[in-house]
Design an enzyme around this catalytic site. Structure first.
Site, PDB file in Angstrom:
ATOM      1  N   ASN A 163      -2.806   9.713  -2.344  1.00 22.60           N
ATOM      2  CA  ASN A 163      -3.789  10.426  -1.589  1.00 22.60           C
ATOM      3  C   ASN A 163      -3.482  10.542  -0.211  1.00 22.60           C
ATOM      4  O   ASN A 163      -3.796  11.698   0.219  1.00 22.60           O
ATOM      5  CB  ASN A 163      -4.975   9.472  -1.587  1.00 22.60           C
ATOM      6  CG  ASN A 163      -4.871   7.832  -0.897  1.00 22.60           C
ATOM      7  OD1 ASN A 163      -3.969   7.488  -0.995  1.00 22.60           O
ATOM      8  ND2 ASN A 163      -5.982   7.545  -0.268  1.00 22.60           N
ATOM      9  N   GLU A 259      -3.367  -3.564  -1.260  1.00 22.97           N
ATOM     10  CA  GLU A 259      -4.761  -2.869  -0.538  1.00 22.97           C
ATOM     11  C   GLU A 259      -5.215  -1.988  -1.687  1.00 22.97           C
ATOM     12  O   GLU A 259      -4.698  -0.998  -1.891  1.00 22.97           O
ATOM     13  CB  GLU A 259      -4.175  -1.942   0.660  1.00 22.97           C
ATOM     14  CG  GLU A 259      -5.246  -1.531   1.485  1.00 22.97           C
ATOM     15  CD  GLU A 259      -5.907  -0.114   1.244  1.00 22.97           C
ATOM     16  OE1 GLU A 259      -6.985  -0.155   0.349  1.00 22.97           O
ATOM     17  OE2 GLU A 259      -5.253   0.831   1.539  1.00 22.97           O
ATOM     18  N   CYS A 293      -9.686   5.545  -0.038  1.00 19.85           N
ATOM     19  CA  CYS A 293     -10.147   4.259  -0.338  1.00 19.85           C
ATOM     20  C   CYS A 293     -11.215   3.691   0.566  1.00 19.85           C
ATOM     21  O   CYS A 293     -12.139   3.226  -0.289  1.00 19.85           O
ATOM     22  CB  CYS A 293      -8.921   3.294  -0.344  1.00 19.85           C
ATOM     23  SG  CYS A 293      -8.337   2.865   1.234  1.00 19.85           S
ATOM     24  N   GLU A 476      -3.030  -5.449   5.946  1.00 21.29           N
ATOM     25  CA  GLU A 476      -2.094  -4.523   6.667  1.00 21.29           C
ATOM     26  C   GLU A 476      -2.487  -4.305   7.973  1.00 21.29           C
ATOM     27  O   GLU A 476      -3.644  -4.215   8.339  1.00 21.29           O
ATOM     28  CB  GLU A 476      -2.037  -2.993   5.726  1.00 21.29           C
ATOM     29  CG  GLU A 476      -1.510  -3.325   4.456  1.00 21.29           C
ATOM     30  CD  GLU A 476      -0.011  -3.082   4.244  1.00 21.29           C
ATOM     31  OE1 GLU A 476       0.863  -3.457   5.196  1.00 21.29           O
ATOM     32  OE2 GLU A 476       0.507  -2.760   3.071  1.00 21.29           O
TER      33      GLU A 476
END
Length: 496
Positions: A163, A259, A293, A476
């Protein structure tokens, strides 16, 4: 592929047809009869280029190169490593105009957004390399001195999604390299070419073996997660694949950062600024075709203001310009790949067929023989808003990852919180209200890794990011994210 389809090496962009292994650009798929795979233009649904596919031997060579480069790279000071990361970031920013058309071609996003992704990736690399990663003194008193020292893990395997193929990959690159690790980067097979081109930039900037880039599919990812020579996996992608990564990494006790997906809810309270909320929700829900996301995927609106809010939201969404990303001025391109297109289309068709469903705008998801106004077979879905649904509908309770937004109403804030939390996802959420105290109270009840107030989706390099529940493991970004690329050592000694 259709008659007349011609697949070519993407030779117009240097390095887009080669892996980076040990500082060398390796084009074995084209020179030695190795394997390759087609890359699809989602605006047409047609393949347009070939990409080399890494073998298990290629991975072994990359791991060997990374391990050989590790001692010297780890021995450098953080300041030295920061300088190399800055040089790579500057190279990416300088190449943005050249690389953006390729990124648009393989991803589908509007050309302006492709250019922005490249420049923002470079900016975030510098921000991540500015974070403090020095050792710490836990205590120094009559009991003795205790120091916390942080060491690099070794070789990091970074698996990036489709993405935001450059931005999300370069976040991993910056964190891994800054902390003294060496790296093997695997882009998604849907969007490998621009990442390979960035690998060619790295070959001119970084010492050999510090960063390696291999393109391939699921086999390559599985080989990486199981490889004994890789010490950590940083993965961004779906929950289902994340669970497989975790299971595979367990065999060698690899450190992992996952993630994963989200089904972010946003709550529009009765006292919200509806104009601000409509603009922010439209942007978060439909930017990058909704393929984020942490995009807003469920909208809960207080009953007294629901009709007024929907009117404003529909106006914003209807104004979005949809078309091939290569056409200037577009707000939204196609869905990135055919499986995702079919998934979102199925969610859409199921939702509009439900009793009580109200299709307020959009609703078209037809490719057709000629693809209508968008080109032959492109993966286009109109930005869509649907009201009148409940949590039993897959569009609401699952992660659609596309430009189809359900809007639901609620009678009380307690009810809204309960419904927002009734999911295995827990990545992000947001609250819209003009009363800061009220908004913070509601935000504190939402089970999500990040909760925004009067905005949604801001991603900052100095702020840790990740999810609760099935939406991830670890963080992250920020110092907490950076530390996940390091091993902690306690050094304890007596006084005197």
């Amino acid at each position: 592929m259709g008659e007349g389809t011609v697949l070519e090496r993407p030779a117009s962009v240097a390095g887009a047809d080669a892996h980076l292994i040990g500082g060398r650009l390796v084009q074995g798929a084209f020179e030695d009869g190795g394997r390759s795979f087609a890359v699809i233009d989602p605006a047409t649904g047609r393949p347009f280029a070939l990409c080399p596919e890494a073998s298990q031997a290629d991975l072994d060579a990359a791991v060997a190169a990374a391990r050989a480069a590790f001692p010297a790279w780890a021995a450098r000071t953080p300041e030295d490593r920061r300088a190399f990361i800055h040089a790579l970031a500057d190279s990416i920013a300088a190449a943005a105009d050249r690389l953006a058309p390729l990124l648009t071609r393989e991803h589908g996003k509007p050309i302006e957004q492709a250019r922005m992704e490249l420049t923002v990736a470079a900016h975030h690399m510098k921000q991540l390399a500015a974070l403090a990663i020095s050792d710490e003194v836990l205590r120094d008193d009559a009991r003795g001195k205790v120091e916390l020292r942080y060491h690099p893990l070794g070789v990091v395997g970074a698996i990036a999604p489709w993405n935001f193929p450059i931005a999300l990959a370069m976040h991993k690159v910056a964190q891994a390299l800054y902390t003294g690790n060496t790296l093997i980067l695997k882009p998604s097979p849907y969007t490998p070419l621009t990442t390979l081109a960035v690998g060619a930039l790295a070959a001119d900037v970084l010492p050999a073996g510090v960063m390696n880039v291999l393109a391939g599919g699921n086999d390559l990812g599985a080989w990486m997660t199981a490889h004994e020579g890789i010490d950590k996996i940083s993965f961004t992608g779906s929950v289902a694949t994340g669970k497989k990564v975790m299971a595979s990494a367990a065999a060698t006790l690899k450190r992992i950062t996952l993630e994963l997906g989200g089904n972010d809810a946003t709550l529009v309270l009765a006292d919200a600024d509806l104009d601000k909320a409509a603009a922010g929700i439209a942007r978060s829900g439909f930017y990058n075709c909704g393929q984020i996301c942490m995009a807003i995927k469920r909208v809960y609106v207080a009953e007294p203001v629901c009709d007024a809010f929907l009117e404003k939201l529909v106006e914003k969404v209807r104004a979005l310009k949809v078309g091939p990303g290569s056409t200037p001025g577009m707000d939204m391109g196609p869905i990135q790949n055919l499986p995702q297109y079919e998934k979102v289309k199925a969610y859409l068709e199921d939702a509009v067929a439900r009793p009580g469903a109200q299709l307020l705008t959009g609703g078209s998801a037809s490719r057709g023989a000629q693809g209508g106004a968008h080109g032959e077979g492109g993966y286009f879905i109109e930005p869509t808003i649907i009201a009148g649904l409940d949590e039993s509908v897959p569009l609401v309770c699952e992660e659609q990852f596309g430009p189809v937004m359900p809007v639901l109403s609620f009678a009380s804030e307690d009810e809204a919180v309960q419904r927002a939390n009734a999911t295995r996802f827990g990545l992000g959420a947001s609250v819209w209200s003009t009363d800061e105290t009220r908004a913070r109270a509601v935000a504190g009840q939402l089970m999500a890794g990040t909760v925004w107030i009067n905005r949604h989706g801001l991603n900052e390099s100095d702020v840790p990011f990740g999810g609760m529940k099935d939406s991830g493991y670890g963080r992250e970004h920020g110092v907490l994210g950076i530390r996940a690329y390091q091993e902690l050592q306690v050094v304890s000694r007596p006084v005197g």
